[in-house]
Design a protein around this motif. Structure first.
Motif, PDB file in Angstrom:
ATOM      1  N   GLN A 273     -18.731 -13.631 -21.609  1.00 21.18           N
ATOM      2  CA  GLN A 273     -19.189 -14.746 -22.427  1.00 21.18           C
ATOM      3  C   GLN A 273     -20.241 -15.583 -21.703  1.00 21.18           C
ATOM      4  O   GLN A 273     -21.231 -16.009 -22.294  1.00 21.18           O
ATOM      5  CB  GLN A 273     -18.001 -15.633 -22.831  1.00 21.18           C
ATOM      6  N   GLN A 274     -20.028 -15.772 -20.407  1.00 24.92           N
ATOM      7  CA  GLN A 274     -20.998 -16.546 -19.626  1.00 24.92           C
ATOM      8  C   GLN A 274     -22.349 -15.821 -19.581  1.00 24.92           C
ATOM      9  O   GLN A 274     -23.401 -16.433 -19.720  1.00 24.92           O
ATOM     10  CB  GLN A 274     -20.479 -16.772 -18.206  1.00 24.92           C
ATOM     11  N   ALA A 275     -22.291 -14.511 -19.391  1.00 28.04           N
ATOM     12  CA  ALA A 275     -23.527 -13.731 -19.330  1.00 28.04           C
ATOM     13  C   ALA A 275     -24.219 -13.696 -20.684  1.00 28.04           C
ATOM     14  O   ALA A 275     -25.447 -13.761 -20.771  1.00 28.04           O
ATOM     15  CB  ALA A 275     -23.229 -12.317 -18.845  1.00 28.04           C
ATOM     16  N   ILE A 276     -23.444 -13.590 -21.769  1.00 25.72           N
ATOM     17  CA  ILE A 276     -24.015 -13.565 -23.112  1.00 25.72           C
ATOM     18  C   ILE A 276     -24.739 -14.869 -23.424  1.00 25.72           C
ATOM     19  O   ILE A 276     -25.774 -14.883 -24.103  1.00 25.72           O
ATOM     20  CB  ILE A 276     -22.919 -13.280 -24.154  1.00 25.72           C
ATOM     21  N   SER A 277     -24.204 -15.963 -22.916  1.00 24.15           N
ATOM     22  CA  SER A 277     -24.830 -17.267 -23.161  1.00 24.15           C
ATOM     23  C   SER A 277     -26.072 -17.489 -22.305  1.00 24.15           C
ATOM     24  O   SER A 277     -26.785 -18.480 -22.487  1.00 24.15           O
ATOM     25  CB  SER A 277     -23.818 -18.392 -22.896  1.00 24.15           C
ATOM     26  N   THR A 278     -26.327 -16.573 -21.396  1.00 21.10           N
ATOM     27  CA  THR A 278     -27.498 -16.690 -20.516  1.00 21.10           C
ATOM     28  C   THR A 278     -28.713 -16.071 -21.200  1.00 21.10           C
ATOM     29  O   THR A 278     -28.676 -14.904 -21.596  1.00 21.10           O
ATOM     30  CB  THR A 278     -27.257 -15.955 -19.177  1.00 21.10           C
ATOM     31  N   PRO A 279     -29.772 -16.846 -21.362  1.00 21.66           N
ATOM     32  CA  PRO A 279     -30.974 -16.263 -21.980  1.00 21.66           C
ATOM     33  C   PRO A 279     -31.605 -15.212 -21.055  1.00 21.66           C
ATOM     34  O   PRO A 279     -31.386 -15.220 -19.837  1.00 21.66           O
ATOM     35  CB  PRO A 279     -31.900 -17.467 -22.159  1.00 21.66           C
ATOM     36  N   ILE A 280     -32.347 -14.316 -21.656  1.00 23.90           N
ATOM     37  CA  ILE A 280     -33.047 -13.312 -20.845  1.00 23.90           C
ATOM     38  C   ILE A 280     -34.150 -13.997 -20.044  1.00 23.90           C
ATOM     39  O   ILE A 280     -34.990 -14.710 -20.597  1.00 23.90           O
ATOM     40  CB  ILE A 280     -33.647 -12.206 -21.741  1.00 23.90           C
ATOM     41  N   LYS A 281     -34.144 -13.783 -18.750  1.00 22.52           N
ATOM     42  CA  LYS A 281     -35.148 -14.389 -17.865  1.00 22.52           C
ATOM     43  C   LYS A 281     -35.888 -13.261 -17.136  1.00 22.52           C
ATOM     44  O   LYS A 281     -35.383 -12.710 -16.156  1.00 22.52           O
ATOM     45  CB  LYS A 281     -34.480 -15.328 -16.869  1.00 22.52           C
TER      46      LYS A 281
END
Length: 693
Positions: A273-281
């Protein structure tokens, strides 16, 4: 690394049953291939089994094509070149999270099943039947790896690539057959590593290391969870899920990978969930490859290195073998190029002729006694844009270069060397009037050239008699016409051949005619630099070399071509020529090119109508040849704007000479000055000195 896999043990019946029980029925159907109707299923299975067992006994994995690096003599990177941007790395250099992400999205039971995953096949069959289309395949990672090998073997042949990707029964049989072998001969971890090194990730990136660098500017071992999930998701469709062009779809795919990783227990739900909430950078590193990326004008030398590898038999017996070596890449190529000398040469050619000028300045520098090419460049930038060129004017067409340039009087020392070797002494005197008929002479084939036409000097006041030193200093055409005739065209041409001049730059036959002494043949700066290096090296000629070592991806060294150094004239002859050429720069046509802090010798050359001007010369440490010529539509240099100055009358000493002088001075700055070996020459003839030609 090329590997050969043996056929796994077991009886033909066992292998066939294994194949029939799983591969033909389940594998083919999962791939969406319609087998014959139920009544004909036995015939289809029989044919498939026969095809299976008729495949070659071994599965060969080709060395993966990857980037090669070309380095200068100090270890600095000149350029990275590749057919496919790939860096093969071992498994421990790939982040564990990357390995997990790929397995979870592509083949979550990879470590539980063999070459064929029957459970996955049946699941695919159910989904495909429900959708009425091929919604899901049943290929394992091992099968996908085999397909990638077929694509790799196809290389850049688009037709072969499409054939390797075709989803046919025959292709599926091949994939399954060799997947079974791989599963019995390689550990699962190695198969996964191989897959991650071979597969395409879009944006010209092949393999996970290149992909990590392309999208995130990091190494594969340093990939974070969101980054690894993004790359794992790309594999299914590099164009559809390209985060550069399709950011929305790429994120959806990445999030699907993260959800799968949580589902299969590779990460926790909270981590997902934490990774999913991270925008692509993204931190894109644009693909930068090829000789066009080289700095300091090194692109032309880089191109020359490429041509050496694909033409020299040292790198393979056939052209196909040599091209394969270059295309596979992964080479560490160390060269002779001196960054200090290259910088000096590049500054000189670009300051004396601008890139926008019609005329270009071209120059090569070699090291006497070794044949090492230490610098090579021209005032035109390397490239395909305006005022650029990919034609290396330092070399002939066989090495990616041009048609060469008439060399003018820089050829006269070759005539002098031939005469001295034949026994003529430097005090040989001729009347040498301003103009005279060409003397009769014949070539090695006995073809006779009668007295036909006139040869004349550059100035009506330039009249003899002259001895050889003064004639050399003043570049007296009528003197050298007579010297050539007495020496013999055949002997002059043989001396040229011994000095590496065997044909014209365009590949045509060397014209052995009376005007040979006036430099009527089209030759190259590299050839002429090497001729003058022979004089500096007391008559020992060395073939030019550009490469000092080549290491393959597996660490094995390639035997690189060595300079062939051999005596082509006596040391006395070479040193006598040197003594005369010292006079050229001290008190002759080459005076504007002379160095003030070290010994130098050289010769000017100016062709008919001043279309080309040359200076070729040397110190004990370096030899070089510079030419200035209109390369757009060859015309008289007189009156042209070159290097910000309008040229009144173009001469080798005043236009090409400074190019040579500034290059040599910069290349040797801070180095102790050596001494040229000289001989005793006859006294001065008393003729007038008229510098500038």
């Amino acid at each position: 690394m090329s590997t050969t896999r043996s056929r796994p043990p077991g009886s033909l019946l066992t292998r066939t049953l294994r194949f029939l029980g799983v591969s033909v029925l389940a594998g083919a159907m999962a791939a969406g291939i319609a087998l014959p109707a139920v009544g004909l299923l036995g015939l289809g299975a029989k044919n498939a089994a026969e095809s299976f067992n008729s495949l070659p006994d071994v599965f060969k994995t080709p060395p993966l094509s990857q980037a090669s690096q070309i380095y200068d003599a100090d270890g600095g990177l000149i350029a990275t070149v590749y057919d496919r941007d790939r860096t093969v790395i071992p498994g421990d250099q790939i982040a564990p999270v990357m390995r997990k992400a790929l397995v979870d999205i592509e083949d979550n039971r990879f470590y539980q099943h063999g070459a064929v995953d029957l459970q996955g096949v049946l699941r695919a069959l159910n989904k495909n039947a429900a959708s009425g289309s091929v919604a899901q395949g049943g290929s394992t990672l091992t099968q996908q790896y085999v397909k990638n090998v077929f694509v790799e073997q196809a290389g850049t042949d688009q037709k072969a690539v499409l054939e390797a990707q075709r989803q046919t029964l025959g292709r599926k049989i091949q994939e399954l057959r060799y997947a079974i072998e791989l599963e019995q001969t390689l550990p699962k971890d190695q198969i996964l590593t191989n897959y991650l090194n071979i597969t395409f990730f879009g944006e010209q990136a092949y393999g996970v290391e290149a992909a990590a660098e392309r999208y995130f500017s990091v190494h594969a071992k340093d990939l974070s969870l969101p980054q690894a999930a993004l790359l794992a998701g790309i594999v299914q469709s590099p164009s559809m899920y390209d985060p550069v062009t399709n950011a929305r779809l790429a994120k959806q795919r990445r999030d699907t990978v993260l959800a799968k990783m949580a589902q299969y227990g590779s990460i926790t739900a909270a981590q997902a969930q934490q990774a999913i909430s991270t925008p692509i950078k993204l931190q894109i590193s644009k693909p930068r490859q090829g000789c066009i990326t080289a700095q300091q004008g090194e692109g032309f030398f880089c191109d020359y290195v490429h041509h050496v590898v694909v033409t020299d038999p040292a790198f393979g017996k056939t052209a196909t073998e040599r091209q394969a070596l270059w295309s596979r890449g992964g080479l560490q190529i160390h060269t002779t190029l001196s960054p200090k000398a290259q910088k000096a040469l590049q500054q000189s050619v670009t300051s004396h002729a601008y890139t926008t000028d019609d005329a270009a300045a071209v120059m090569s520098l070699v090291q006497p006694g070794t044949g090492k090419i230490v610098a090579m460049g021209q005032s035109r930038d390397y490239g395909l844009g305006a005022n650029q060129t990919e034609i290396n004017l330092n070399v002939g067409t066989d090495m990616g270069g041009g048609l060469g340039f008439p060399t003018g009087s820089t050829f006269k020392p070759i005539v002098a060397a031939a005469a001295l070797e034949k026994g003529t002494t430097p005090d040989q005197s001729y009347p040498a009037p301003y103009s005279m008929p060409w003397p009769a002479m014949s070539d090695c084939s006995g073809n006779t050239y009668p007295e036909n036409g006139e040869v004349h000097n550059d100035s009506t006041s330039l009249t003899g008699p002259f001895s050889m030193p003064d004639a050399m200093a003043q570049s007296v055409n009528t003197y050298f016409a007579q010297l050539e005739a007495d020496t013999g065209l055949c002997d002059v041409s043989k001396m040229a051949n011994a000095l590496g001049i065997t044909q014209q730059a365009g590949g045509t036959k060397l014209q052995v005619v009376p005007s040979l002494t006036l430099g009527s043949n089209d030759l190259t700066p590299l050839e002429m630099a090497n001729v003058y290096a022979t004089f500096a090296n007391h008559g020992t000629y060395c073939t030019p070399v550009a490469i000092t070592s080549v290491t393959k991806p597996d660490g094995a060294d390639v035997h690189v071509p060595q300079a062939n150094c051999h005596q082509v004239m006596s040391a006395e002859t070479a040193d006598t020529v040197t003594t005369m050429l010292l006079g050229v720069v001290q008190d002759g046509t080459g005076k504007p090119a002379g160095l003030t802090d070290r010994d130098s010798a050289g010769k000017t050359g100016t062709t008919d109508e001043s279309k080309q001007v040359w200076f070729a010369g040397y110190t004990p440490e370096l030899a070089g040849a510079a030419v200035v010529s209109d390369t757009r539509s060859p015309r008289d240099l007189d009156g042209q704007s070159i290097g910000g100055e309008t040229i009144g009358q173009a001469f080798g000493g005043t236009l090409a000479g400074p190019v040579w002088r500034d290059s040599i001075e910069g290349a040797l700055a801070g180095q102790p000055a050596g001494t040229l070996t000289t001989t005793t020459l006859p006294g001065d003839s008393g003729a007038s000195r008229d510098s500038g030609r």
